[in-house]
Design a protein around this motif. Structure first.
Motif, PDB file in Angstrom:
ATOM      1  N   ASN A 103       0.825  -1.083  -0.102  1.00  0.00           N
ATOM      2  CA  ASN A 103      -0.035  -0.147  -0.119  1.00  0.00           C
ATOM      3  C   ASN A 103       0.942   1.266   0.042  1.00  0.00           C
ATOM      4  O   ASN A 103       1.893   1.385   0.589  1.00  0.00           O
ATOM      5  CB  ASN A 103      -0.986  -0.013   1.027  1.00  0.00           C
ATOM      6  N   VAL A 104       0.417   2.274  -0.643  1.00  0.00           N
ATOM      7  CA  VAL A 104       1.276   3.644  -0.656  1.00  0.00           C
ATOM      8  C   VAL A 104       0.138   4.695  -0.116  1.00  0.00           C
ATOM      9  O   VAL A 104      -1.064   4.723  -0.622  1.00  0.00           O
ATOM     10  CB  VAL A 104       1.476   4.068  -1.919  1.00  0.00           C
ATOM     11  N   PHE A 105       0.422   5.496   0.947  1.00  0.00           N
ATOM     12  CA  PHE A 105      -0.575   6.753   1.343  1.00  0.00           C
ATOM     13  C   PHE A 105       0.028   7.983   1.162  1.00  0.00           C
ATOM     14  O   PHE A 105       1.444   8.020   1.405  1.00  0.00           O
ATOM     15  CB  PHE A 105      -1.185   6.296   2.725  1.00  0.00           C
ATOM     16  N   SER A 125      -8.110  -8.868   0.402  1.00  0.00           N
ATOM     17  CA  SER A 125      -6.616  -8.273   0.908  1.00  0.00           C
ATOM     18  C   SER A 125      -5.808  -8.808   0.057  1.00  0.00           C
ATOM     19  O   SER A 125      -5.661  -9.917  -0.674  1.00  0.00           O
ATOM     20  CB  SER A 125      -6.193  -8.664   2.443  1.00  0.00           C
ATOM     21  N   TYR A 126      -4.346  -8.106  -0.234  1.00  0.00           N
ATOM     22  CA  TYR A 126      -3.441  -8.542  -0.988  1.00  0.00           C
ATOM     23  C   TYR A 126      -2.042  -8.791  -0.177  1.00  0.00           C
ATOM     24  O   TYR A 126      -1.299  -9.311  -1.006  1.00  0.00           O
ATOM     25  CB  TYR A 126      -3.210  -7.304  -2.235  1.00  0.00           C
ATOM     26  N   CYS A 127      -2.265  -8.754   0.911  1.00  0.00           N
ATOM     27  CA  CYS A 127      -1.035  -8.975   1.706  1.00  0.00           C
ATOM     28  C   CYS A 127      -1.226  -9.875   2.814  1.00  0.00           C
ATOM     29  O   CYS A 127      -1.908  -9.567   4.004  1.00  0.00           O
ATOM     30  CB  CYS A 127      -0.440  -7.614   2.436  1.00  0.00           C
ATOM     31  N   PHE A 157      -7.949 -13.704   0.254  1.00  0.00           N
ATOM     32  CA  PHE A 157      -6.666 -13.107  -0.180  1.00  0.00           C
ATOM     33  C   PHE A 157      -6.220 -13.421  -1.796  1.00  0.00           C
ATOM     34  O   PHE A 157      -6.171 -14.405  -2.109  1.00  0.00           O
ATOM     35  CB  PHE A 157      -5.594 -13.915   0.959  1.00  0.00           C
ATOM     36  N   VAL A 158      -6.117 -12.168  -2.340  1.00  0.00           N
ATOM     37  CA  VAL A 158      -5.568 -12.369  -3.906  1.00  0.00           C
ATOM     38  C   VAL A 158      -4.319 -11.962  -3.747  1.00  0.00           C
ATOM     39  O   VAL A 158      -3.795 -10.777  -3.893  1.00  0.00           O
ATOM     40  CB  VAL A 158      -6.449 -11.528  -4.540  1.00  0.00           C
ATOM     41  N   LEU A 159      -3.337 -12.884  -4.195  1.00  0.00           N
ATOM     42  CA  LEU A 159      -1.905 -12.919  -4.116  1.00  0.00           C
ATOM     43  C   LEU A 159      -1.688 -12.841  -5.347  1.00  0.00           C
ATOM     44  O   LEU A 159      -1.221 -13.752  -6.258  1.00  0.00           O
ATOM     45  CB  LEU A 159      -1.210 -13.930  -3.645  1.00  0.00           C
TER      46      LEU A 159
END
Length: 283
Positions: free
Chosen positions: A81-83, A127-129, A203-205
């Motif tokens: 993630n980037v914020f 989630s991706y992580c 979870f989608v990796l």
């Protein structure tokens, strides 16, 4: 804190890194040891000026040598993630936070399509992580979609936490769910046979996330990041280059855009520093 964080070590990201190195900027280049799986698997590259006709493996070897000669290393960490918070970018990699004044996204395009409901329930059961969010599902039921074998350690980690898992290994030919369902949060998935399977999370990796999913505030259209001629996205201080911004998906185009993005990032930093200096003098 870094001046610039580059996400993606393909031709666009590497081009940006070379430019920033020449301009003496403090930067970090995130990617994988193999640099670009897409190029590595290319049978022949014959339209890049100056290198003649080479295999993808040979081209990646040239990139690695040039990176080494320039003293540039690739940081093999996955950014989840980037914020943009308080005037700086915060990049999350597992439980680590990396800070930068500007970001260049050169992560390529998604290699697998979004599952219906994936974007809608992101952060609400999707989630991706695994390392970031896995602990939330201890003793629960999970669906896990893994794009490649390199995610097997994350599959094992999640399986050790959950009471029950449904694992879809795309690299083995498994078919993914056709829909992720829920109300406020995820409560089930639906497969190609129409069966509804109750789950608490999905979870989608995947090898590459969509930039708009990864970086909050970045706008995409038709699967590509929207940028202006300076490669700046809808989020000030965030630039994008390479396949992620659209066709043609060519190395030469990616290299040029990476160079432009780096110069634009430096211009952005200079303007930001000037503004901060003016604010300091005004106090």
């Amino acid at each position: 804190m870094y001046d610039v964080a580059i996400i993606g070590a393909g031709p666009a990201g590497i081009s940006a890194a070379f430019t920033l190195k020449n301009l003496s900027k403090n930067f970090v280049l995130f990617g994988s040891d193999e640099l670009s799986e897409k190029i590595l698997k290319s049978e022949r590259i014959a339209n890049y000026p100056g290198v003649g006709s080479v295999s993808g493996k040979e081209f990646v070897g040239m990139l690695k040598k040039q990176l080494n000669d320039c003293g540039i290393s690739v940081t093999c960490k996955r950014i989840n993630n980037v914020f943009f918070i308080d005037g700086k970018f915060m990049l999350l990699s597992g439980d680590e936070i990396i800070e930068a004044c500007a970001v260049i996204y050169a992560g390529g395009t998604e290699s697998i399509k979004h599952i219906n409901g994936e974007a809608e329930f992101l952060g609400k059961g999707v989630s991706y992580c695994a390392t970031c969010d896995g602990f939330l599902y201890k003793g629960k039921t999970l669906a896990i979609v893994a794009e490649s074998e390199k995610f097997e350690h994350e599959v094992e980690f999640l399986s050790s936490l959950a009471e029950k898992t449904y694992v879809c290994r795309l690299y083995k030919g498994d078919l993914p769910p056709v829909e992720i369902c829920g109300d406020v949060k995820v409560n089930s998935i639906r497969n190609g046979n129409g069966d509804v399977i109750p789950v608490d999370g999905v979870f989608v990796l995947k090898n590459c996330m969509a930039a708009s999913d990864l970086i909050k505030g970045v706008v995409s259209e038709d699967g590509h990041v929207v940028t202006d001629r300076s490669q700046e996205t809808s989020l000030k201080g965030c630039f994008a280059a390479g396949d992620c911004v659209g066709a043609p998906y060519q190395i030469a185009k990616a290299v040029g855009e990476g160079n432009v993005a780096a110069h634009s990032a430096v211009t952005f930093l200079a303007a930001k520093n000037k503004l901060n200096h003016a604010k300091t003098l005004a106090k």
